[in-house]
Design an enzyme around this catalytic site. Sequence first.
Site, PDB file in Angstrom:
ATOM      1  N   GLU A 148      79.251  13.801  25.177  1.00 16.86           N
ATOM      2  CA  GLU A 148      80.184  12.716  25.492  1.00 16.86           C
ATOM      3  C   GLU A 148      79.960  12.166  26.904  1.00 16.86           C
ATOM      4  O   GLU A 148      80.217  10.993  27.169  1.00 16.86           O
ATOM      5  CB  GLU A 148      81.626  13.240  25.345  1.00 16.86           C
ATOM      6  N   HIS A 173      66.273  32.475  11.514  1.00 12.44           N
ATOM      7  CA  HIS A 173      65.940  32.492  10.101  1.00 12.44           C
ATOM      8  C   HIS A 173      66.334  31.177   9.432  1.00 12.44           C
ATOM      9  O   HIS A 173      66.352  31.073   8.222  1.00 12.44           O
ATOM     10  CB  HIS A 173      66.590  33.694   9.423  1.00 12.44           C
ATOM     11  N   LYS A 184      87.482   4.054  16.150  1.00  8.55           N
ATOM     12  CA  LYS A 184      88.945   4.125  16.106  1.00  8.55           C
ATOM     13  C   LYS A 184      89.541   2.787  15.690  1.00  8.55           C
ATOM     14  O   LYS A 184      90.438   2.719  14.852  1.00  8.55           O
ATOM     15  CB  LYS A 184      89.494   4.555  17.471  1.00  8.55           C
TER      16      LYS A 184
END
Lengths: 442, 442
Positions: A284, A305, A419
């Site tokens: 951010e 793995h 948003k």
Amino acid sequence: MENIYFDYSNAGIKKYEIQYLKEPTRKAHEVLHEKTGAGNDFLGWVDYPVTYDHKEFEKIKRVAQEIKKDSEVFIVIGIGGSYLGSRAAIEALTHSFYNLCSDGPQIYFAGNNISGTYLKHLMEVIEGKDISINVISKSGTTTEPAIAFRVFKSYMEEKYGKEKAKERIYATTDQEKGALKTLAEKEGYETFAIPDDVGGRFSIFTPVGLLPIAVAGLDIDKIMDGAKEAKELYMEEDLDKNLCYQYAAVRNILYRKGKIIEVLANYEPALHYIAEWWKQLYGESEGKDGKGIFPAAVDFSSDLHSMGQYLQDGRRDLFETVLNIDCSKLDMEIKEEAEDLDGLNYLTGKTMDFVNKKAFEGIRLAHIDGGVPNLIISIPKMDEYYFGQLIYFFQKACGISGYLLGVNPFDQPGVESYKKNMFALLGKPGYEGLRETLMKRI
Amino acid sequence: MENIYFDYSNAGIKKYEIQYLKEPTRKAHEVLHEKTGAGNDFLGWVDYPVTYDHKEFEKIKRVAQEIKKDSEVFIVIGIGGSYLGSRAAIEALTHSFYNLCSDGPQIYFAGNNISGTYLKHLMEVIEGKDISINVISKSGTTTEPAIAFRVFKSYMEEKYGKEKAKERIYATTDQEKGALKTLAEKEGYETFAIPDDVGGRFSIFTPVGLLPIAVAGLDIDKIMDGAKEAKELYMEEDLDKNLCYQYAAVRNILYRKGKIIEVLANYEPALHYIAEWWKQLYGESEGKDGKGIFPAAVDFSSDLHSMGQYLQDGRRDLFETVLNIDCSKLDMEIKEEAEDLDGLNYLTGKTMDFVNKKAFEGIRLAHIDGGVPNLIISIPKMDEYYFGQLIYFFQKACGISGYLLGVNPFDQPGVESYKKNMFALLGKPGYEGLRETLMKRI
């Protein structure tokens, strides 16, 4: 006392590359401390380990004791910086199966997603138990926590009645304004303040992080001691003497070499959420203006793995930063078997931590040979003190790193786009125009 | 019946780009099905949903019932492909807090790290409970599970005595050879076979995945039904008619445009481990020879508050693939508040899933506008059937994608380097020369 150690000797960086960054780093230091750079309204975290409100700090400890006494379940409602820090601390510093075996209240996180399934399941698990809630939101209107809090508020009022419920709801929010502050005053909730000059991803040492951490039974004095020590250590403006700034500078050099992915690796599963917190801090702060290192995380040896093949032999766009804990919390000895079918008898008498450390060294060398620059952040042990030190190390390095990259490390303008779209599609009043535009695209 | 749907209409890909890949995809299909390509010893998974050993399948169901009857705790010892598949299924398909509220045995995963702290904590949690163990390892000598199994074997024999302990230990391993097979025969453990021609990351439909999944109370018949349906659906060699191949082709096109990071996004926290499983599948299959898309994962909307800024506005090296569940398992309605302080009353009567879906649409459009190619894999609902279908979709697409990229998607030569180093540093007999070389570098 030992401190966190940073080692970039295997990052393939020449001395003069570091020297080139001495002056830019000194300048970044100056801009940060003199508050003359971008985002200078949000630098409260720099001195926070010293300047924090000691009276409120004592209140956190007192309230945490009360919650531990009267609650079997403690629910933290918050998203992003409002839960990642406390969750990182609780997972790193308490029992690996805390909710299954702690003496203190079980701790659950809610309001960090919009899944009805998750919320319904959570309601089932806490049914019949005594509950307290900490709702954490600067504004009180962030969609995810606001929805979850509506649900829990009404649940609590039904369960305890309005009067008793309000004594079990704790609001961490703006000091003066906002929906949650207004509601808390109206209802009479105990409140804790989020300082104006500390952004979400830098808020772990404020009540945002500390109340849940204290409820988990951790020593928040020691966390602040570690943060304070780090603040002192990383005041040094000379790059040669400041390990925290070296992490920032080395990231910048690697980025310019085309290493655009940083993989943060740990060898203790309990550190998983430190990496999640770190992703927010760096992603951010730096992921803007078309720039920034992409932060990724792996839990070793588990993820060797899964991601091991890629790290060894895939595209060479990445570098690896290892969080190494020098001294493991608990350990276990490997015992001899009469018949050595699994071929492990050569490890008889050795401890798991010995094996883990050798794995770390072997992997490091293999990845270096595979062309992956390697950084190590060594932490003497994972306790409250070093947790505080580590968090501050990352925060300060992030500020410097962001300035070196040439971004404002303290804003997040990009999150507004989705948003706005979401509000428009949800039919929120005031977004009618955008709604019309978007509906045509779906 | 509806099937999984793949939508790449917002990936910015022109029709002719897809057309260019028709012939290469047909060729990859041919090579895969005629077993003439690289890694053709490991193609057992292709027909496995039809060819699997039905007798052993019935044994899995019978044994799972026994374990459910006599165990309060079931421990799965395995790493990588030996646990990620079953963990993905259990988290996606059971209760969000399974271990806290299931009628069946609690399920724990061990042997996927080398942390003494984790193992000691696990021993504390299971203390006093009746336990069964499933140790999963083709060879029986993989370090992490072998160490954990030594610990639990001796614990079980002390707790139950050797005779009773052996009835609570189940080994999933090679059909004929290897340390674990030898031990199982000697001790008299019930065993399940890992087929020779199915690699770890493709083994979820074998007993490797199915025994733990069945112990969790899930319907493995339905999982196999879904896989079988997918096998039929994705037999089609024409790219225009095969959604699974379209996912492979689109990834290849995006990679060639410089989109070197794929971010797999979900909107249900229960899908988190599907993404972890997916990371192994694609990272290990394609990350080689200096090539491959870097697989990363995010849990939305949670991680929008950490990685959202980067995704919107950071470097444009990435594309986003959304796992979208059309119909959520449970849901919850948002209720009206007398005073609309949090401003959510416009959502009164709407469900959380409605909000979640609008978030998905809003985010998708924002990211597209931000220059992030968007892919959607839509799953009608998350149940056993569609889980099986989704897993097979990803596996088949991975095989095709690997051949399009020009790698052997079925090996993992890169993981040998660190293993050799680790053995040398641990002092394993036979590695003395390498040990000497490495010690000089540390």
